[in-house]
Design an enzyme around this catalytic site. Structure first.
Site, short mmCIF file in Angstrom:
data_model
loop_
_atom_site.label_atom_id
_atom_site.label_comp_id
_atom_site.label_asym_id
_atom_site.label_seq_id
_atom_site.Cartn_x
_atom_site.Cartn_y
_atom_site.Cartn_z
N MET A 1 0.96 -1.27 -0.21
CA MET A 1 -0.15 -0.04 0.00
C MET A 1 1.00 1.30 0.05
O MET A 1 0.81 2.03 -0.58
CB MET A 1 -0.98 -0.10 1.26
CG MET A 1 -1.92 -1.29 1.41
SD MET A 1 -3.03 -0.78 2.58
CE MET A 1 -3.82 -2.21 3.25
N GLU B 1 3.52 4.09 -0.34
CA GLU B 1 4.47 4.80 -1.20
C GLU B 1 5.17 6.00 -0.42
O GLU B 1 5.04 6.40 0.61
CB GLU B 1 3.73 5.01 -2.41
CG GLU B 1 2.80 3.98 -3.09
CD GLU B 1 2.35 4.76 -4.40
OE1 GLU B 1 1.52 3.99 -4.92
OE2 GLU B 1 2.39 5.89 -4.75
N GLY C 1 1.06 7.50 2.61
CA GLY C 1 0.88 6.69 3.68
C GLY C 1 -0.41 6.30 4.02
O GLY C 1 -1.15 5.63 3.29
N PRO D 1 -10.60 -2.91 8.98
CA PRO D 1 -10.88 -3.09 10.45
C PRO D 1 -10.27 -4.29 11.08
O PRO D 1 -9.97 -4.11 11.99
CB PRO D 1 -12.52 -3.25 10.49
CG PRO D 1 -13.03 -2.39 9.18
CD PRO D 1 -11.97 -2.64 8.13
N GLN D 2 -10.20 -5.44 10.19
CA GLN D 2 -9.73 -6.52 10.67
C GLN D 2 -8.11 -6.28 10.95
O GLN D 2 -7.38 -6.72 11.99
CB GLN D 2 -9.60 -7.61 10.13
CG GLN D 2 -9.00 -9.02 10.28
CD GLN D 2 -9.21 -10.16 9.82
OE1 GLN D 2 -10.45 -10.84 9.94
NE2 GLN D 2 -8.57 -11.00 9.07
N GLU D 3 -7.41 -5.62 9.91
CA GLU D 3 -6.08 -5.41 10.30
C GLU D 3 -5.80 -4.42 11.56
O GLU D 3 -4.75 -4.63 12.24
CB GLU D 3 -5.54 -4.49 8.94
CG GLU D 3 -4.02 -4.06 9.10
CD GLU D 3 -3.54 -3.62 7.78
OE1 GLU D 3 -2.49 -2.92 7.84
OE2 GLU D 3 -4.32 -3.38 6.87
N LEU E 1 11.04 0.90 35.45
CA LEU E 1 11.39 -0.03 36.64
C LEU E 1 12.45 -0.94 36.57
O LEU E 1 13.08 -1.55 37.45
CB LEU E 1 10.06 -0.56 36.81
CG LEU E 1 8.74 0.12 37.24
CD1 LEU E 1 7.76 -0.70 37.46
CD2 LEU E 1 9.27 0.69 38.62
N GLY F 1 -0.87 0.46 9.73
CA GLY F 1 -2.09 0.26 9.87
C GLY F 1 -3.19 1.48 10.01
O GLY F 1 -4.48 1.47 10.04
#
Length: 387
Positions: free
Chosen positions: A133, A135, A139, A250-252, A347, A373
């Site tokens: 996707m 480039e 983005g 949405p799943q990604e 910590l 994403g």
């Protein structure tokens, strides 16, 4: 790993899911132990043979329907794999992108011929998947894609460049987001598959040197008059790409949230081990009230994140996860992941800054979660549109 003591939702308590989780844990212990992960980091990639081993173990195409040659599972199986990889520190292996991002484009939208041609090879690891996707100049704004796939006879000619492509050095099955009609904007966007083996004009650029997730190959890709068969347009028709992307994002984004919680859970486990064993001023680090308060905050935030993500998984299994809720999960969980891991590194004191301590790797790996994403800023734009 039950460091949060959060009960599993009912849909994750099926005996088959529990047994599958145990088998995945054992496979990772055998094929991706800590010393193997360190070699991935040193070489900036996982061994190509690991993909074939994953195929032999049935870990590729987990949620692919049986009628398409898959394992016949569902999204719960993908969740189990993502969580086990995160809990065991083997999440540099880009298998979940292959399984839960790339393959779904084929089984959801592919023609019967495309499914028959590609899915069996994606299952064995003969084909390693990537999706191109991003480039250099586009983005999160997918409408700004400049790569073209122009019809010429019974072929498409692909030209353009992509960057930050996960699995980019090893992938030989790349779904390319391209403009088949540049004048039509989003309506002119299509998804076209480039099988890279022997593809003239296709070049891989650098295996990009990153500050985290170093064991996963991330690359520049170049397409210079690459000729692709006309039947490689996903779905068999031009102009469907933007809709296909919007339906699958949405799943990604939920994947990213699942992975974020798992990594932070591992961070809490590692931090508890450290503060219980490390002493300062004559007592354990854990015995200081500041440590207890900080870890109480961390556990609370991660518990809320885990419960929210489990809720989103339940919605997704019922086909009810909308893009806005997925955006909420992606942005909020990854923010919490970065925030809590930063506290946990503190910590550890100076040791937290040393690469041999797992918290250092977790800290580095967490940063990109807020970027890929779709950046968290873009997630907020999407959410704000519903106000």
């Amino acid at each position: 790993m039950n460091v949060l003591n959060v009960p599993e939702p009912d849909f994750m308590q099926d005996e088959e899911i529990v047994l599958f989780s145990d088998s995945v844990a054992k496979w990772i212990d055998e094929h991706a132990p800590p010393e193997a992960v360190q070699s991935w980091i040193a070489n900036s990639t996982v061994p190509r043979a690991l993909w074939n081993k994953a195929g032999e173990a049935g870990l590729l195409g987990l949620s692919m329907p049986e009628e398409d040659g898959g394992m016949g599972g569902d999204y719960r199986h993908e969740v189990v794999l993502m969580r086990q990889l995160g809990w065991k520190g083997a999440d540099h292996f880009g298998i979940s992108l292959h399984n839960a991002i790339v393959a779904p484009y084929i089984w959801h939208y592919g023609t019967p011929e495309q499914k028959e041609r590609w899915l069996p090879r994606l299952l064995t690891g003969e084909l390693v998947g990537a999706i191109a996707m991003t480039e250099p100049g586009a983005g999160s704004d997918l409408q700004g894609v400049k790569t073209t796939a122009i019809k010429s006879g019974n072929q498409y000619v692909v030209n353009g460049s992509k960057t930050f492509i996960t699995n980019g050095q090893l992938a030989n099955f790349i779904i390319v987001v391209a403009k088949t009609d540049p004048a039509e904007g989003a309506k002119g966007t299509s998804l076209i598959v480039v099988e890279t083996d022997g593809a003239e004009g296709f070049e891989r650029g650098r295996n990009l040197h990153k500050i985290g997730m170093e064991g996963n190959d991330t690359s520049e890709l170049f397409f210079n008059d690459v000729k692709v068969p006309g039947e490689n347009i996903i779905g068999g028709a031009e102009g469907l790409g933007f809709i296909q992307l919007m339906q699958q994002l949405p799943q990604e984004r939920l994947n990213i949230a699942v992975q974020g919680v798992a990594a932070a859970e591992r961070g809490l486990h590692e931090t508890l081990e450290y503060v219980k064993g490390r002493k300062a001023f004559g007592k354990r680090i854990l015995d200081f009230q500041n440590t207890q308060f900080k870890l109480a905050e961390v556990k609370t935030k991660l518990t809320v994140a885990r419960v929210f993500v489990d809720h989103c998984i339940g919605l997704h299994l019922k086909g009810q996860l909308d893009a806005v809720t997925a955006s909420m999960a992606k942005y909020w969980v990854t923010d919490i992941q970065g925030e809590t891991i930063d506290e946990m590194l503190q910590l550890h004191g100076g040791y937290g800054y040393m690469n041999e301590y797992p918290i250092a790797q977790l800290y580095k790996d967490a940063r990109v979660q807020r970027i890929y994403g779709g950046t968290n800023e873009i997630m907020k734009v999407l959410i704000a549109r519903t106000l």
